[in-house]
Design a protein around this motif. Structure first.
Motif, PDB file in Angstrom:
ATOM      1  N   ASP A 268       0.481  54.572   3.247  1.00 53.09           N
ATOM      2  CA  ASP A 268       0.230  53.465   2.340  1.00 53.09           C
ATOM      3  C   ASP A 268      -0.720  52.463   2.986  1.00 53.09           C
ATOM      4  O   ASP A 268      -0.510  52.023   4.109  1.00 53.09           O
ATOM      5  CB  ASP A 268       1.552  52.767   1.992  1.00 53.09           C
ATOM      6  CG  ASP A 268       2.467  53.655   1.179  1.00 53.09           C
ATOM      7  OD1 ASP A 268       1.931  54.559   0.517  1.00 53.09           O
ATOM      8  OD2 ASP A 268       3.684  53.458   1.233  1.00 53.09           O
ATOM      9  N   ALA A 269      -1.768  52.107   2.268  1.00 50.64           N
ATOM     10  CA  ALA A 269      -2.716  51.129   2.785  1.00 50.64           C
ATOM     11  C   ALA A 269      -2.147  49.729   2.614  1.00 50.64           C
ATOM     12  O   ALA A 269      -1.256  49.487   1.819  1.00 50.64           O
ATOM     13  CB  ALA A 269      -4.051  51.269   2.061  1.00 50.64           C
ATOM     14  N   GLY A 270      -2.682  48.789   3.363  1.00 48.62           N
ATOM     15  CA  GLY A 270      -2.255  47.409   3.230  1.00 48.62           C
ATOM     16  C   GLY A 270      -2.390  46.681   4.539  1.00 48.62           C
ATOM     17  O   GLY A 270      -2.718  47.260   5.559  1.00 48.62           O
ATOM     18  N   VAL A 271      -2.161  45.383   4.503  1.00 47.67           N
ATOM     19  CA  VAL A 271      -2.221  44.564   5.698  1.00 47.67           C
ATOM     20  C   VAL A 271      -0.858  44.586   6.376  1.00 47.67           C
ATOM     21  O   VAL A 271       0.167  44.320   5.738  1.00 47.67           O
ATOM     22  CB  VAL A 271      -2.615  43.123   5.336  1.00 47.67           C
ATOM     23  CG1 VAL A 271      -2.534  42.214   6.558  1.00 47.67           C
ATOM     24  CG2 VAL A 271      -4.016  43.089   4.739  1.00 47.67           C
ATOM     25  N   TYR A 272      -0.840  44.903   7.652  1.00 49.11           N
ATOM     26  CA  TYR A 272       0.431  44.925   8.374  1.00 49.11           C
ATOM     27  C   TYR A 272       0.635  43.603   9.100  1.00 49.11           C
ATOM     28  O   TYR A 272      -0.164  43.206   9.950  1.00 49.11           O
ATOM     29  CB  TYR A 272       0.464  46.061   9.382  1.00 49.11           C
ATOM     30  CG  TYR A 272       1.702  46.025  10.257  1.00 49.11           C
ATOM     31  CD1 TYR A 272       2.970  46.119   9.686  1.00 49.11           C
ATOM     32  CD2 TYR A 272       1.604  45.860  11.646  1.00 49.11           C
ATOM     33  CE1 TYR A 272       4.111  46.062  10.465  1.00 49.11           C
ATOM     34  CE2 TYR A 272       2.742  45.815  12.434  1.00 49.11           C
ATOM     35  CZ  TYR A 272       3.993  45.916  11.839  1.00 49.11           C
ATOM     36  OH  TYR A 272       5.127  45.861  12.610  1.00 49.11           O
ATOM     37  N   VAL A 273       1.721  42.928   8.756  1.00 48.29           N
ATOM     38  CA  VAL A 273       2.158  41.731   9.464  1.00 48.29           C
ATOM     39  C   VAL A 273       3.538  42.042  10.029  1.00 48.29           C
ATOM     40  O   VAL A 273       4.492  42.225   9.272  1.00 48.29           O
ATOM     41  CB  VAL A 273       2.218  40.507   8.535  1.00 48.29           C
ATOM     42  CG1 VAL A 273       2.768  39.297   9.293  1.00 48.29           C
ATOM     43  CG2 VAL A 273       0.839  40.201   7.966  1.00 48.29           C
ATOM     44  N   PRO A 274       3.669  42.137  11.344  1.00 50.07           N
ATOM     45  CA  PRO A 274       4.952  42.507  11.941  1.00 50.07           C
ATOM     46  C   PRO A 274       6.065  41.537  11.572  1.00 50.07           C
ATOM     47  O   PRO A 274       5.836  40.338  11.385  1.00 50.07           O
ATOM     48  CB  PRO A 274       4.663  42.462  13.454  1.00 50.07           C
ATOM     49  CG  PRO A 274       3.178  42.573  13.569  1.00 50.07           C
ATOM     50  CD  PRO A 274       2.624  41.900  12.355  1.00 50.07           C
ATOM     51  N   GLU A 275       7.275  42.068  11.491  1.00 50.96           N
ATOM     52  CA  GLU A 275       8.419  41.207  11.237  1.00 50.96           C
ATOM     53  C   GLU A 275       8.715  40.305  12.423  1.00 50.96           C
ATOM     54  O   GLU A 275       9.306  39.237  12.275  1.00 50.96           O
ATOM     55  CB  GLU A 275       9.656  42.065  10.924  1.00 50.96           C
ATOM     56  CG  GLU A 275       9.558  42.826   9.603  1.00 50.96           C
ATOM     57  CD  GLU A 275      10.804  43.625   9.313  1.00 50.96           C
ATOM     58  OE1 GLU A 275      11.718  43.664  10.180  1.00 50.96           O
ATOM     59  OE2 GLU A 275      10.888  44.214   8.220  1.00 50.96           O
ATOM     60  N   ARG A 276       8.285  40.740  13.607  1.00 51.21           N
ATOM     61  CA  ARG A 276       8.581  39.991  14.822  1.00 51.21           C
ATOM     62  C   ARG A 276       7.418  40.123  15.793  1.00 51.21           C
ATOM     63  O   ARG A 276       6.888  41.217  15.987  1.00 51.21           O
ATOM     64  CB  ARG A 276       9.862  40.528  15.457  1.00 51.21           C
ATOM     65  CG  ARG A 276      10.345  39.793  16.693  1.00 51.21           C
ATOM     66  CD  ARG A 276      11.660  40.399  17.166  1.00 51.21           C
ATOM     67  NE  ARG A 276      12.218  39.690  18.295  1.00 51.21           N
ATOM     68  CZ  ARG A 276      13.333  40.046  18.931  1.00 51.21           C
ATOM     69  NH1 ARG A 276      13.995  41.118  18.528  1.00 51.21           N
ATOM     70  NH2 ARG A 276      13.787  39.353  19.961  1.00 51.21           N
ATOM     71  N   SER A 277       6.995  39.016  16.388  1.00 47.73           N
ATOM     72  CA  SER A 277       5.958  39.036  17.413  1.00 47.73           C
ATOM     73  C   SER A 277       6.400  38.135  18.559  1.00 47.73           C
ATOM     74  O   SER A 277       7.207  37.224  18.375  1.00 47.73           O
ATOM     75  CB  SER A 277       4.614  38.551  16.863  1.00 47.73           C
ATOM     76  OG  SER A 277       4.132  39.400  15.850  1.00 47.73           O
ATOM     77  N   HIS A 278       5.861  38.394  19.737  1.00 44.86           N
ATOM     78  CA  HIS A 278       6.267  37.593  20.887  1.00 44.86           C
ATOM     79  C   HIS A 278       5.204  37.642  21.971  1.00 44.86           C
ATOM     80  O   HIS A 278       4.207  38.361  21.849  1.00 44.86           O
ATOM     81  CB  HIS A 278       7.609  38.084  21.438  1.00 44.86           C
ATOM     82  CG  HIS A 278       7.590  39.491  21.967  1.00 44.86           C
ATOM     83  ND1 HIS A 278       7.650  40.591  21.154  1.00 44.86           N
ATOM     84  CD2 HIS A 278       7.487  39.975  23.229  1.00 44.86           C
ATOM     85  CE1 HIS A 278       7.617  41.694  21.874  1.00 44.86           C
ATOM     86  NE2 HIS A 278       7.507  41.348  23.141  1.00 44.86           N
ATOM     87  N   THR A 279       5.426  36.891  23.031  1.00 47.79           N
ATOM     88  CA  THR A 279       4.550  36.886  24.193  1.00 47.79           C
ATOM     89  C   THR A 279       5.312  37.369  25.408  1.00 47.79           C
ATOM     90  O   THR A 279       6.545  37.446  25.401  1.00 47.79           O
ATOM     91  CB  THR A 279       4.005  35.473  24.467  1.00 47.79           C
ATOM     92  OG1 THR A 279       5.107  34.598  24.734  1.00 47.79           O
ATOM     93  CG2 THR A 279       3.225  34.942  23.273  1.00 47.79           C
ATOM     94  N   SER A 280       4.574  37.702  26.448  1.00 51.24           N
ATOM     95  CA  SER A 280       5.191  38.132  27.703  1.00 51.24           C
ATOM     96  C   SER A 280       4.214  37.870  28.834  1.00 51.24           C
ATOM     97  O   SER A 280       3.000  37.908  28.637  1.00 51.24           O
ATOM     98  CB  SER A 280       5.545  39.620  27.644  1.00 51.24           C
ATOM     99  OG  SER A 280       6.025  40.069  28.911  1.00 51.24           O
ATOM    100  N   GLN A 281       4.735  37.634  30.020  1.00 50.01           N
ATOM    101  CA  GLN A 281       3.912  37.431  31.207  1.00 50.01           C
ATOM    102  C   GLN A 281       3.944  38.642  32.141  1.00 50.01           C
ATOM    103  O   GLN A 281       3.343  38.608  33.204  1.00 50.01           O
ATOM    104  CB  GLN A 281       4.395  36.197  31.977  1.00 50.01           C
ATOM    105  CG  GLN A 281       4.300  34.901  31.187  1.00 50.01           C
ATOM    106  CD  GLN A 281       2.879  34.586  30.758  1.00 50.01           C
ATOM    107  OE1 GLN A 281       1.960  34.624  31.572  1.00 50.01           O
ATOM    108  NE2 GLN A 281       2.692  34.274  29.479  1.00 50.01           N
ATOM    109  N   GLU A 282       4.602  39.696  31.728  1.00 54.08           N
ATOM    110  CA  GLU A 282       4.784  40.838  32.627  1.00 54.08           C
ATOM    111  C   GLU A 282       3.558  41.738  32.698  1.00 54.08           C
ATOM    112  O   GLU A 282       2.671  41.722  31.840  1.00 54.08           O
ATOM    113  CB  GLU A 282       5.983  41.672  32.172  1.00 54.08           C
ATOM    114  CG  GLU A 282       5.722  42.475  30.898  1.00 54.08           C
ATOM    115  CD  GLU A 282       6.858  43.414  30.530  1.00 54.08           C
ATOM    116  OE1 GLU A 282       7.104  44.368  31.290  1.00 54.08           O
ATOM    117  OE2 GLU A 282       7.487  43.166  29.483  1.00 54.08           O
ATOM    118  N   THR A 283       3.514  42.518  33.760  1.00 50.10           N
ATOM    119  CA  THR A 283       2.636  43.668  33.849  1.00 50.10           C
ATOM    120  C   THR A 283       3.532  44.892  33.738  1.00 50.10           C
ATOM    121  O   THR A 283       4.497  45.026  34.489  1.00 50.10           O
ATOM    122  CB  THR A 283       1.862  43.698  35.179  1.00 50.10           C
ATOM    123  OG1 THR A 283       1.004  42.553  35.236  1.00 50.10           O
ATOM    124  CG2 THR A 283       1.007  44.956  35.285  1.00 50.10           C
TER     125      THR A 283
END
Length: 245
Positions: A36-51
């Motif tokens: 299905d085509a469309g714009v994907y906006v995640p339900e959850r996003s976050h940041t991290s400082q890890e490698t």
């Protein structure tokens, strides 16, 4: 770009990295995914400082999904890349809904400027947009990300310029255009330098162009590589293999 598929196991052996092939290769170029085509906006996003254990630096990069997801999906992209636009339009929504939003996969968006003169400036725009919205409205980044690919014409790279990216930034709800401009003025050189290590990780995995993907099981060290505009079914298969390896 040229593309193929492989699954491997990445292990630290005697201070180095051992790689054992588990799969073959298959080529996909401009193949429609059937998803299905469309714009994907995640339900959850976050940041991290890890490698990560695979060597990918996460600081300042957009990350979607559960922070504790067992599989990482590293997505190297260039906003001037037509196959990247195809992936975002035709395949990412299904990958996101079926694997990222369910908690199995953590998606990391990474820059790999390689198409044209404006590839690096576009990558800087991306990082500055994320830096301004990550804390309070991360969905705004994904709307901006999709809008850039929507603005891409069927061919050519001369569409990408300051005016186009400024317009998209101003028109994307939730993105503070003035703050993004300030970021670009003060952090462009630092961002440019920070992109190189993750590009080197892609190149060490024999990813020479975009879109390029590595799926990495954070517990077992199993890794799968996809390069090119693969259909959703290939991602589902690769995710299953890496998740269960």
């Amino acid at each position: 770009m040229g593309d193929g598929r492989s699954i491997s196991r990445r292990r630290a052996i005697a201070g180095g990295v051992g790689v054992v092939a588990l799969g073959g290769s298959v080529a996909y170029l401009a193949t429609r995914s059937g998803s299905d085509a469309g714009v994907y906006v995640p339900e959850r996003s976050h940041t991290s400082q890890e490698t990560t254990g695979f060597g990918v630096e996460l600081a300042g990069r957009p990350i979607a999904g559960n922070p504790d997801a067992p599989v990482d999906l590293y997505y190297w992209t260039d906003y001037l890349c037509p196959f990247c636009a195809q992936f975002d339009r035709e395949t990412l929504p299904a990958v996101g809904r079926n694997h990222v939003d369910t908690g199995d996969v953590r998606l990391v968006a990474l820059s790999y400027p390689n198409i044209g003169e404006y590839s690096m400036p576009a990558a800087v725009w991306s990082r500055c947009v994320w830096s301004q919205v990550a804390a309070d409205d991360p969905a705004a980044f994904w709307r901006w990300h999709a809008s850039v690919f929507e603005a891409q014409p069927a061919s050519g790279t001369d569409w990408a310029d300051e005016e186009t990216f400024a317009r998209i930034t101003e028109e994307t709800e939730g993105v503070p255009a003035a703050a993004v401009d300030d970021c670009r003025e003060s952090r462009t050189e630092a961002i440019r330098e920070s992109i190189a290590p993750n590009v080197a990780v892609a190149q060490s995995s024999r990813i020479r162009g975009t879109p390029g993907f590595v799926l990495y099981n954070r517990e077992t060290g199993t890794a799968g590589k996809l390069v090119g505009a693969h259909p959703y079914e290939n991602f589902a298969d690769a995710i299953e293999q890496v998740l269960n390896a």
